[in-house]
Design a protein around this motif. Structure first.
Motif: not given
Length: 436
Positions: A302, A305, A307-309, A425, A429
């Motif tokens: 996580s 990347t 990315e969390r969702t 997300d 960013k």
């Protein structure tokens, strides 16, 4: 590529902070859920039904809910070192006093008081980590901290089972010795916090000047990027009313319902197959070993990347499947396998979930918002165990209650997906761009 300075600071943070806060959470989680082992003889000794035990076990989270936000705001004002020390000494005393409950009323009272005593510990440490670790490391740092919960189950379950098989000492029954012996480390560590915890990077004598300067500049840079993207959500009221805070609390509700259903009821669910307390502890600990590995590896992915969702959605669905399978399991292998899935899913979801609030909260708003997510979400820790107890009294089995807990995790997955689509997300960013 990480600079040599960044690598050096990262290693110091991980080795100086993480092992100690893991130890604190290990003891915290042990004192929260050892009631599941105490119940093996306590329930009969003081006249608790399954419904009364489940209700009392969950009352911890009502006290926790009521005092979570005030406690975290005090921590933000006076510093983590003093307040975490106070929390630990207080909960150690209350946990030891649980050895002297004599019926449902006193059991309910002590569980409620334990929740009050421990309020602020978990969100306080999450807030504390966000004040030390840059975003690139935050989920991994949170994962290692929260890995103490499954480690506590893996080690603490056999330990609790072994204590329950000890001969009575000092006029105390087995369940009374369990409470007293496992409360002592909390008090001792409370005093250790005063010596070992550093309130903020600016006060870190164990960082060289260039390391301290880099870390403070990095955290300020990320805060500026965050505020430019979302605005400064630093006010307490704004944070408490933020729709994302409420959505994250709902997501956390499902994971908490699952976590504390496992912590409080798993020993009794496993014991029904005819095992001794020690054997029950060993079998209950197996899923937690898998959960620790999954939690850390998933958090690293996580963070890498940003990315969390989906890193929350997928584990929630896995845990949901684990509880559904546990409801229909009719043998040791089946129940342990189902508990592995449930443990892995719940543990893996937590670090990416807790990396989300610090992407749009700061200052006192972060203290209030993180505490609100934890306090509302942890009401799942009341609902899950209570529903299991009530439905067991009604139906005579654990299946119906486990299906309800599975449903809460399905809701968590859906809400995470909706929140992720709505926010895109975006919280990750600006932070990802800051690393380029």
């Amino acid at each position: 590529m990480h600079s040599e300075l960044e690598t050096r600071v990262s290693k110091k943070l991980m080795w100086r902070i993480i092992p100690f806060v893991m130890l604190l959470y290990f003891v915290s989680f042990l004192d929260r859920v050892n009631v599941g082992f105490a119940a093996m003889s306590m329930n009969k000794a003081i006249g608790l039904s399954s419904a009364a035990f489940g209700f009392g076990g969950g009352l911890f989270f009502i006290g926790y809910f009521l005092f979570e936000v005030p406690s975290n705001l005090i921590l933000h004002r006076v510093g983590a070192r003093i307040w975490i020390a106070r929390v630990m000494v207080t909960w150690g005393i209350v946990s030891a006093a649980s050895a002297f409950v004599s019926g449902p009323a006193s059991f309910y009272t002590l569980r409620f008081l334990l929740g009050i005593a421990e309020a602020g510990f978990f969100p306080g440490i999450i807030l504390y980590l966000s004040q030390w670790f840059p975003s690139r490391q935050r989920a991994v740092a949170a994962a290692w901290f929260m890995a103490a919960a499954p480690i506590s189950t893996a080690i603490g379950s056999p330990l609790s089972g072994a204590i329950m098989q000890m001969k009575p000492m000092f006029g105390l029954a087995d369940w009374q010795m369990l409470y007293v012996l496992e409360a002592i480390p909390a008090v001792v560590l409370g005093f250790a916090v005063l010596r070992c915890l550093t309130d903020a990077p600016a006060k870190a004598k164990w960082l060289a000047n260039d390391e301290k300067t880099w870390l403070m500049a990095k955290l300020d840079e990320e805060a500026s990027a965050r505020n430019a993207q979302h605005g400064h959500t630093g006010a307490v009221l704004a944070a408490l009313c933020n729709p994302r805070v409420l959505a994250l609390a709902l997501i956390y509700f499902g994971t908490s319902a699952g976590l504390y259903t496992l912590g409080i009821w798993a020993p009794l669910i496993v014991k029904q197959f005819g095992y001794s307390p020690l054997q029950t502890g060993l079998l209950t600990g197996i899923p937690s070993v898998a959960a620790v590995v999954a939690m850390v590896l998933w958090a690293r992915h996580s963070d890498r990347t940003q990315e969390r969702t989906w890193h929350v959605v997928v584990p929630c669905l896995l845990a949901c499947a684990g509880f559904v399978l546990a409801a229909g399991a009719n043998g040791t292998a089946a129940i342990v396998g189902a508990l592995v899935l449930a443990n892995v899913g719940i543990s893996a979801a937590k670090a990416p979930l807790w990396a989300m609030p610090s992407a749009f909260l700061s200052g006192a708003g972060a203290a209030a918002g993180i505490a609100m997510i934890n306090s509302l979400g942890n009401l799942g820790g009341f609902v899950g165990p209570s529903v299991i107890g009530w439905l067991k009294n009604t139906t005579g089995g654990y299946g119906a209650g486990l299906y309800v807990v599975a449903a809460t995790l399905a809701v968590s997955a859906v809400v995470t997906l909706v929140l992720g689509r709505k926010c895109g997300d975006d919280e990750a960013k600006p932070l990802a761009q800051a690393h380029r």
